[in-house]
Scaffold this motif. Structure first.
Motif, mmCIF file in Angstrom:
data_model
loop_
_atom_site.group_PDB
_atom_site.id
_atom_site.type_symbol
_atom_site.label_atom_id
_atom_site.label_comp_id
_atom_site.label_asym_id
_atom_site.label_seq_id
_atom_site.Cartn_x
_atom_site.Cartn_y
_atom_site.Cartn_z
ATOM 1 N N SER A 43 0.839 -1.197 0.000
ATOM 2 C CA SER A 43 0.000 0.000 0.000
ATOM 3 C C SER A 43 0.874 1.247 0.000
ATOM 4 O O SER A 43 2.010 1.229 0.471
ATOM 5 N N VAL A 44 0.314 2.317 -0.562
ATOM 6 C CA VAL A 44 1.025 3.600 -0.639
ATOM 7 C C VAL A 44 0.123 4.661 -0.026
ATOM 8 O O VAL A 44 -1.010 4.862 -0.463
ATOM 9 N N THR A 45 0.626 5.361 0.978
ATOM 10 C CA THR A 45 -0.202 6.254 1.777
ATOM 11 C C THR A 45 -0.410 7.616 1.106
ATOM 12 O O THR A 45 0.300 8.004 0.182
ATOM 13 N N TYR A 46 -1.418 8.316 1.620
ATOM 14 C CA TYR A 46 -1.611 9.745 1.389
ATOM 15 C C TYR A 46 -1.015 10.470 2.585
ATOM 16 O O TYR A 46 -1.061 9.955 3.712
ATOM 17 N N GLY A 47 -0.535 11.673 2.375
ATOM 18 C CA GLY A 47 -0.127 12.504 3.498
ATOM 19 C C GLY A 47 -1.338 13.109 4.183
ATOM 20 O O GLY A 47 -2.470 13.026 3.691
ATOM 21 N N ALA A 48 -1.121 13.712 5.328
ATOM 22 C CA ALA A 48 -2.203 14.365 6.066
ATOM 23 C C ALA A 48 -2.866 15.412 5.193
ATOM 24 O O ALA A 48 -2.191 16.186 4.499
ATOM 25 N N GLY A 49 -4.200 15.423 5.203
ATOM 26 C CA GLY A 49 -4.934 16.403 4.416
ATOM 27 C C GLY A 49 -4.793 16.198 2.921
ATOM 28 O O GLY A 49 -5.011 17.116 2.131
ATOM 29 N N GLY A 50 -4.432 14.984 2.494
ATOM 30 C CA GLY A 50 -4.269 14.731 1.078
ATOM 31 C C GLY A 50 -3.065 15.413 0.463
ATOM 32 O O GLY A 50 -2.981 15.610 -0.746
ATOM 33 N N SER A 51 -2.082 15.747 1.296
ATOM 34 C CA SER A 51 -0.976 16.601 0.857
ATOM 35 C C SER A 51 -0.006 15.924 -0.098
ATOM 36 O O SER A 51 0.806 16.599 -0.719
ATOM 37 N N HIS A 74 -3.820 4.310 -1.341
ATOM 38 C CA HIS A 74 -4.629 4.976 -0.324
ATOM 39 C C HIS A 74 -5.417 6.100 -0.993
ATOM 40 O O HIS A 74 -4.906 6.825 -1.851
ATOM 41 N N LEU A 75 -6.666 6.235 -0.572
ATOM 42 C CA LEU A 75 -7.524 7.307 -1.078
ATOM 43 C C LEU A 75 -8.334 7.828 0.101
ATOM 44 O O LEU A 75 -8.865 7.039 0.889
ATOM 45 N N THR A 76 -8.398 9.153 0.244
ATOM 46 C CA THR A 76 -9.094 9.748 1.384
ATOM 47 C C THR A 76 -10.203 10.675 0.917
ATOM 48 O O THR A 76 -10.339 10.980 -0.270
ATOM 49 N N CYS A 77 -10.975 11.149 1.884
ATOM 50 C CA CYS A 77 -12.098 12.036 1.614
ATOM 51 C C CYS A 77 -11.707 13.509 1.617
ATOM 52 O O CYS A 77 -12.515 14.361 1.227
ATOM 53 N N VAL A 78 -10.518 13.838 2.079
ATOM 54 C CA VAL A 78 -10.177 15.241 2.344
ATOM 55 C C VAL A 78 -9.743 15.970 1.083
ATOM 56 O O VAL A 78 -9.211 15.373 0.136
ATOM 57 N N ALA A 79 -9.988 17.273 1.087
ATOM 58 C CA ALA A 79 -9.446 18.203 0.093
ATOM 59 C C ALA A 79 -9.856 17.895 -1.336
ATOM 60 O O ALA A 79 -9.126 18.208 -2.281
ATOM 61 N N VAL A 101 -7.141 1.426 -0.579
ATOM 62 C CA VAL A 101 -7.287 1.543 0.871
ATOM 63 C C VAL A 101 -8.082 2.823 1.107
ATOM 64 O O VAL A 101 -7.583 3.934 0.893
ATOM 65 N N ALA A 102 -9.342 2.670 1.502
ATOM 66 C CA ALA A 102 -10.273 3.792 1.609
ATOM 67 C C ALA A 102 -10.310 4.314 3.039
ATOM 68 O O ALA A 102 -10.652 3.583 3.972
ATOM 69 N N LEU A 103 -9.958 5.588 3.205
ATOM 70 C CA LEU A 103 -9.826 6.187 4.531
ATOM 71 C C LEU A 103 -10.551 7.527 4.583
ATOM 72 O O LEU A 103 -10.669 8.218 3.569
ATOM 73 N N ARG A 104 -10.996 7.892 5.766
ATOM 74 C CA ARG A 104 -11.540 9.237 5.928
ATOM 75 C C ARG A 104 -10.462 10.277 5.690
ATOM 76 O O ARG A 104 -10.655 11.251 4.976
ATOM 77 N N GLY A 105 -9.307 10.089 6.309
ATOM 78 C CA GLY A 105 -8.220 11.050 6.235
ATOM 79 C C GLY A 105 -8.238 11.997 7.417
ATOM 80 O O GLY A 105 -9.209 12.054 8.189
ATOM 81 N N ASP A 122 -18.140 12.387 2.805
ATOM 82 C CA ASP A 122 -18.035 12.813 4.195
ATOM 83 C C ASP A 122 -17.095 11.927 5.006
ATOM 84 O O ASP A 122 -16.223 12.425 5.719
ATOM 85 N N TYR A 123 -17.290 10.615 4.895
ATOM 86 C CA TYR A 123 -16.534 9.677 5.723
ATOM 87 C C TYR A 123 -16.135 8.454 4.902
ATOM 88 O O TYR A 123 -16.583 8.275 3.762
ATOM 89 N N ALA A 124 -15.324 7.598 5.488
ATOM 90 C CA ALA A 124 -14.809 6.436 4.764
ATOM 91 C C ALA A 124 -15.923 5.542 4.251
ATOM 92 O O ALA A 124 -15.827 4.990 3.150
ATOM 93 N N VAL A 125 -16.988 5.392 5.026
ATOM 94 C CA VAL A 125 -18.094 4.539 4.571
ATOM 95 C C VAL A 125 -18.689 5.075 3.275
ATOM 96 O O VAL A 125 -19.059 4.304 2.374
ATOM 97 N N ASP A 126 -18.779 6.389 3.148
ATOM 98 C CA ASP A 126 -19.299 6.992 1.926
ATOM 99 C C ASP A 126 -18.328 6.774 0.764
ATOM 100 O O ASP A 126 -18.747 6.523 -0.373
ATOM 101 N N LEU A 127 -17.045 6.858 1.054
ATOM 102 C CA LEU A 127 -16.020 6.632 0.033
ATOM 103 C C LEU A 127 -16.059 5.190 -0.458
ATOM 104 O O LEU A 127 -15.971 4.924 -1.665
#
Length: 288
Positions: A43-51, A74-79, A101-105, A122-127
């Motif tokens: 897996s390959v992460t996202y930084g905080a806030g999708g940075s 990794h995929l997040t909901c932020v930004a 890898v689906a995360l809220r972030g 909004d949240y990981a469940v929605d993603l």
């Protein structure tokens, strides 16, 4: 496949996208060192806030194009809006990536409460639900044996995990922990809640105890006193610290394996040495 008498063990590894050319070189040395161990996925992460979004994409695509590894992005909901996140997911699918890898972030503002992005998931469940509408992705989600710091309590945290699984997630990966009893108690609660997907224990070899202590404080993970004593006095002795780190992690994994756990997710911090040595001690061999 492992040669260990405990039985076959399966591993996966987590990397983070590099910020500098030097870190890029270090990451790919790590990838090449660990690739022959045939992990189930990386897996390959996202930084905080999708940075690190663009760096994450570039790293994942290079893994697809240049290695035999199966990357999980990794995929997040932020930004980002839903349309923007959906476009990223479609791009991954077109590039041959089948695992997300689906995360809220985390909040874009360090220390500030998380706020959903206007027009975003909004949240990981929605993603998770959104990703399943796009394509038949394999989806991993996060689980927290010691409760997510933002959760109202253990019950609410477990309910959230159940919703993510019901939305289409195929596995959960835990936040790192150091007390196996914490994980076993969590598994009991997971099964009682009717969650039957694999819940992979997240294992982190402790290369820098001070750094890990900060991570643990931020995530709510406890550090057993006995483990802390193992690293006492080693702040200025990195070589001994490495030896202790591998021994401690191997003991933890063997304890889990003895109870029937066969799948493990290792947080590499983009360092091959500790994870490779740990896998060797556990019986995993290159090309086996």
């Amino acid at each position: 496949m492992t040669l260990d008498p405990l039985g076959p063990l399966n591993v996966s590894f987590e990397f983070f996208p590099p910020k500098t050319p030097e870190m890029e070189d270090a990451l790919w040395r790590t990838v090449r060192r660990l690739e022959p161990l045939n992990p189930g996925f990386v897996s390959v992460t996202y930084g905080a806030g999708g940075s690190t979004r663009e760096r994450t994409h570039a790293t994942v695509k290079r893994l697809v194009e240049e290695t035999r590894l199966k990357p999980a992005a990794h995929l997040t909901c932020v930004a980002a809006t839903r349309d923007e996140v959906d476009a990223v997911a479609r791009d991954y699918w077109q590039a041959g990536v089948r695992h997300i890898v689906a995360l809220r972030g985390d909040s874009q503002v360090p220390g500030a409460p998380y706020q959903p992005h206007p027009g975003g998931y909004d949240y990981a469940v929605d993603l998770v639900a959104g990703l399943k509408r796009i394509a038949d992705f394999e989806i991993s989600v996060a689980a927290y044996p010691e409760v997510h710091p933002d959760a109202a309590g253990p019950g609410a945290d477990l309910d959230n995990l159940k919703r993510k699984i019901d939305a289409g997630a195929t596995r959960a990966i835990t936040q790192f922990f150091f007390d196996n009893d914490v994980y076993f108690r969590f598994l009991d609660r997971v099964l009682a809640a009717g969650i039957t997907v694999p819940v992979l224990p997240g294992i982190i070899p402790v290369s820098n105890f001070r750094q890990i202590a900060k991570f643990a404080a931020a995530t709510g993970a406890t550090i057993p006193a006995a483990m802390a004593r193992h690293f006492d006095g080693l702040d200025d002795d990195p070589e001994t610290r490495k030896l202790v780190a591998v021994a401690v992690a191997a003991e933890q994994v063997r304890g889990l394996a003895a109870a029937g756990i066969a799948d493990f997710h290792f947080y590499t911090l983009n360092r091959a040495d500790l994870c490779f040595a740990l896998c060797h001690l556990l019986g995993l061999r290159a090309g086996a």
